[in-house]
Scaffold this motif. Structure first.
Motif, PDB file in Angstrom:
ATOM      1  N   LEU A 128       0.783  -1.129  -0.099  1.00 25.81           N
ATOM      2  CA  LEU A 128       0.002  -0.113   0.141  1.00 25.81           C
ATOM      3  C   LEU A 128       0.884   1.235  -0.161  1.00 25.81           C
ATOM      4  CD1 LEU A 128      -2.637  -1.016   2.691  1.00 25.81           C
ATOM      5  CD2 LEU A 128      -3.015  -1.129   0.141  1.00 25.81           C
ATOM      6  N   GLY A 129       2.038   1.043  -0.157  1.00 27.34           N
ATOM      7  CA  GLY A 129       3.116   2.189  -0.085  1.00 27.34           C
ATOM      8  C   GLY A 129       3.460   2.651   1.139  1.00 27.34           C
ATOM      9  N   LEU A 130       3.204   1.992   2.130  1.00 27.69           N
ATOM     10  CA  LEU A 130       3.344   2.227   3.701  1.00 27.69           C
ATOM     11  C   LEU A 130       4.918   2.252   3.948  1.00 27.69           C
ATOM     12  CD1 LEU A 130       0.707   0.266   5.657  1.00 27.69           C
ATOM     13  CD2 LEU A 130       0.395   2.638   4.827  1.00 27.69           C
ATOM     14  N   GLY A 131       5.648   1.153   3.197  1.00 29.14           N
ATOM     15  CA  GLY A 131       7.034   1.100   3.769  1.00 29.14           C
ATOM     16  C   GLY A 131       7.823   2.368   2.974  1.00 29.14           C
ATOM     17  N   LYS A 132       7.459   2.843   1.712  1.00 27.35           N
ATOM     18  CA  LYS A 132       7.838   3.931   1.198  1.00 27.35           C
ATOM     19  C   LYS A 132       7.659   5.211   1.740  1.00 27.35           C
ATOM     20  CE  LYS A 132       8.074   6.367  -3.262  1.00 27.35           C
ATOM     21  NZ  LYS A 132       7.557   6.262  -4.804  1.00 27.35           N
ATOM     22  N   LYS A 133       6.570   5.333   2.120  1.00 31.59           N
ATOM     23  CA  LYS A 133       6.248   6.586   3.042  1.00 31.59           C
ATOM     24  C   LYS A 133       7.279   6.697   4.570  1.00 31.59           C
ATOM     25  CE  LYS A 133       1.666   7.184   1.208  1.00 31.59           C
ATOM     26  NZ  LYS A 133       0.409   6.829   1.556  1.00 31.59           N
ATOM     27  N   LEU A 134       7.425   5.676   5.102  1.00 26.50           N
ATOM     28  CA  LEU A 134       8.385   5.583   6.039  1.00 26.50           C
ATOM     29  C   LEU A 134       9.449   5.775   5.696  1.00 26.50           C
ATOM     30  CD1 LEU A 134       6.874   2.426   7.742  1.00 26.50           C
ATOM     31  CD2 LEU A 134       6.851   4.376   9.013  1.00 26.50           C
ATOM     32  N   ILE A 135      10.287   5.491   4.600  1.00 26.80           N
ATOM     33  CA  ILE A 135      11.572   5.741   4.469  1.00 26.80           C
ATOM     34  C   ILE A 135      11.615   7.044   4.220  1.00 26.80           C
ATOM     35  CG2 ILE A 135      13.294   5.216   2.458  1.00 26.80           C
ATOM     36  CD1 ILE A 135      12.095   2.320   2.221  1.00 26.80           C
ATOM     37  N   GLU A 136      10.888   7.717   3.353  1.00 28.92           N
ATOM     38  CA  GLU A 136      10.851   9.075   2.875  1.00 28.92           C
ATOM     39  C   GLU A 136      11.003  10.005   4.136  1.00 28.92           C
ATOM     40  OE1 GLU A 136      11.603  10.081  -0.094  1.00 28.92           O
ATOM     41  OE2 GLU A 136      11.583   8.258  -0.735  1.00 28.92           O
TER      42      GLU A 136
END
Length: 603
Positions: A553-561
């Motif tokens: 759901l893109g949750l990992g990407k948002k955490l990284i950013e």
């Protein structure tokens, strides 16, 4: 089985509820008129039957007109032990072969068929012995079992248990890792061929994998160890290191680093990718050189046996490690980027419930320690250990049920939101425990008591979304900041309105003064931040496919950013991530490039 499967499909087509209880009732109904028990249906047989039926009768399967949504419902219904992959990965646990141990702890089992502290009846130990402690065979066996239970195996966390990792010869350690990756990189047909060849090799050398045979062969020597006539180490030397058969086996258990690196490259894009590699060791083996090697082999998490942070208790129990060694170990592990999984024992000889509570508080709140994950379990009395004498003379007693639950509940209340309590018991069978806790559902009992108190429980495992349904629109990212001795830590998490956690990230910002002072020892440089873990929960999603869980759901990407924003605003120029081999491709898509032991992105 076919009729039962068709009945399940009919119920699911009608959108009726078929939970575990209803499924059990349906299975019992099908068995009512079958007098031959061997022909009874069972839930554990359903998933393997479904796989065989779909593969062997494709025309009949197609005639059922089962769409992907209905098939997913069917799989969810008949999958065995769904929580096994609810954390987002399928776990494969393997054991190293029996080996000498530098410690002789009072409470530690001395089963000479196993690495120190493990017992033959433990599930992972049984699997290891059946497979000659061979890493390839253990992985292949576990993968087959997971597949038959209905668990996807495209994302694998490898956990290596057994003797202290760093005590084994380097050649064995490198070979062991290579074999783990080989098993995951091979195709099904290649695995079948290698399994047959490998088993034949052990049999030709005279190595048995039969439990009864091994019990008969070792029972006299085991009796001498249990009576303290000889030591565990003496027995291990005799059985393995002085055995001509095992000497020949050891000669074949060697590999160069180049083979590991080649298999790493293959695993980056194969069907079964390693998204976590865990090894187990002691605090005194944590050095910069050892951590460099462990990282080169692909490890991302270290399980470390602390047991107690009280010097006097450690000494009474024959544990040679010192608190200062534990302090140094936590310091290095965090700087190197590893996830830290600490083991702590309650009810050790010389300890009291109040001591255990203070010990735990120190572990999770003192800047010198602060593990990310904890195994917290009570000491149990096992035959043949030095603790038996203290029980007999009355100097050690197991806590009462009320005392034990009180200690464990207190620890749960004390646990910060960035720590996960992974276990509260060892997988020791009740028949092996002379006195002490024998409840396999101890954690459940503790959680029930803790819930009844009304006090908040913040530890991660209790809050995992797991197999629960959730609305992604209710998720919000929160941040917890805390200090370790030489880093500023941030724990970012996605939570829903019920405080359930859908994903998290661990960020370390090393102190510039510490990095400068140790620049010749460390693998990082000034200005480099470190992502130590990114994890998104939900039932395991197949790679490149959307699931009903929190993954993809893109949750990992948002955490990284967000982590990169925090590091950049704090003055850091680069972000490192301690990526697993199977997640390298993912991090490249997030702007990271391969950079030695880590992947790195400019800020």
């Amino acid at each position: 089985m076919k009729e039962l499967l068709f009945d399940i499909l009919a119920i699911l087509r009608r959108s009726e509820v078929l939970d575990a209880k209803a499924l059990a009732q349906l299975v019992r109904k099908h068995n009512e008129n079958i007098s031959d028990v061997s022909k009874h249906c069972a839930k554990k047989k359903l998933y393997p039957f479904y796989l065989r039926f779909k593969e062997n009768h494709p025309e009949e399967w197609q005639a059922l007109h089962i769409d992907s949504a209905l098939e997913e419902k069917l799989i969810s219904c008949i999958r065995m032990k769904p929580r096994r992959s609810a954390s987002g990965v399928a776990t494969v646990t393997v054991l190293t072969k029996p080996w000498q141990c530098k410690n002789n702890c009072l409470y530690c089992p001395n089963d000479i068929r196993m690495p120190k502290s493990y017992l033959t009846d433990e599930p992972a130990c049984q699997r290891a012995e059946r497979n000659y402690f061979d890493p390839y065979l253990q992985v292949a066996s576990r993968m087959k079992a997971l597949h038959e239970m209905g668990h996807p195996t495209d994302k694998i966390e490898l956990i290596i248990l057994g003797g202290t990792w760093c005590d084994y010869p380097q050649s064995y350690r490198v070979w062991y890792i290579a074999e783990l990756f080989q098993a995951l990189c091979d195709t099904t047909e290649q695995r079948k061929q290698r399994i047959d060849e490998r088993k034949a090799w052990y049999e030709q050398l005279g190595i048995s994998a039969q439990s009864d045979t091994l019990k008969r062969a070792t029972e006299q020597l085991q009796a001498r160890v249990s009576s303290h006539e000889i030591s565990y180490n003496q027995a291990i030397r005799h059985l393995y290191q002085e055995s001509s058969a095992w000497i020949r086996v050891s000669e074949g258990q060697q590999a160069p680093f180049s083979r590991v690196f080649d298999l790493h490259k293959r695993n980056e894009s194969c069907a079964h990718r390693v998204v976590g590699l865990v090894i187990e060791t002691r605090p005194d083996t944590i050095t910069c050189d050892n951590l460099r090697e462990i990282r080169r082999l692909g490890a991302t998490k270290i399980q470390i046996g602390i047991q107690s942070l009280h010097e006097h208790t450690l000494a009474l129990n024959g544990r040679k490690n010192e608190v200062q060694q534990a302090t140094r170990a936590f310091e290095l592990l965090r700087i190197f980027g590893f996830k830290i999984h600490a083991h702590l024992m309650a009810n050790l000889y010389g300890a009291s419930p109040d001591d255990d509570k203070r010990d735990y508080n120190l572990l999770v709140h003192d800047e010198r320690f602060l593990p990310d994950e904890i195994k917290l379990y009570p000491c149990a009395l096992v035959d043949g250990t030095g603790l038996v004498h203290h029980h007999q003379n009355g100097t050690w007693r197991p806590y009462t049920y009320e005392q034990l639950v009180d200690v464990l509940c207190s620890c749960m209340y004390d646990t910060p939101d960035y720590v996960r309590i992974s276990r509260m018991i060892r997988d020791i069978s009740a028949q092996d425990i002379l006195v002490g806790n024998k409840l396999t559902n101890l954690r459940q009992m503790v959680e029930q008591h803790a819930q009844a108190s009304g006090k908040p429980i913040r530890e991660i495992r209790y809050r995992e979304i797991g197999t629960h349904d959730f609305n992604p629109n209710t998720l919000a990212m929160t941040e917890t900041a805390y200090r370790s001795t030489h880093t500023q830590e941030f724990f970012l998490q996605w939570k829903d309105q019920h405080e359930r956690i859908a994903g998290f990230l661990r960020l370390s910002l090393p102190d510039e003064s510490y990095v400068k002072a140790h620049e010749n020892e460390l693998p990082i440089r000034c200005g480099e931040a470190m992502i130590r873990e990114v994890h998104v929960y939900g039932a395991v999603a197949h790679l490149h496919k959307r699931s009903q869980g929190a993954q993809h759901l893109g949750l990992g990407k948002k955490l990284i950013e967000r982590a990169c924003e925090i590091a950049k605003s704090a003055g850091y120029s680069h972000m490192n991530v301690i990526s697993a081999i199977g997640t390298r491709e993912y991090y490249r898509k997030q702007g990271f490039s391969d950079a030695g032991l880590y992947q790195q992105r400019s800020l």
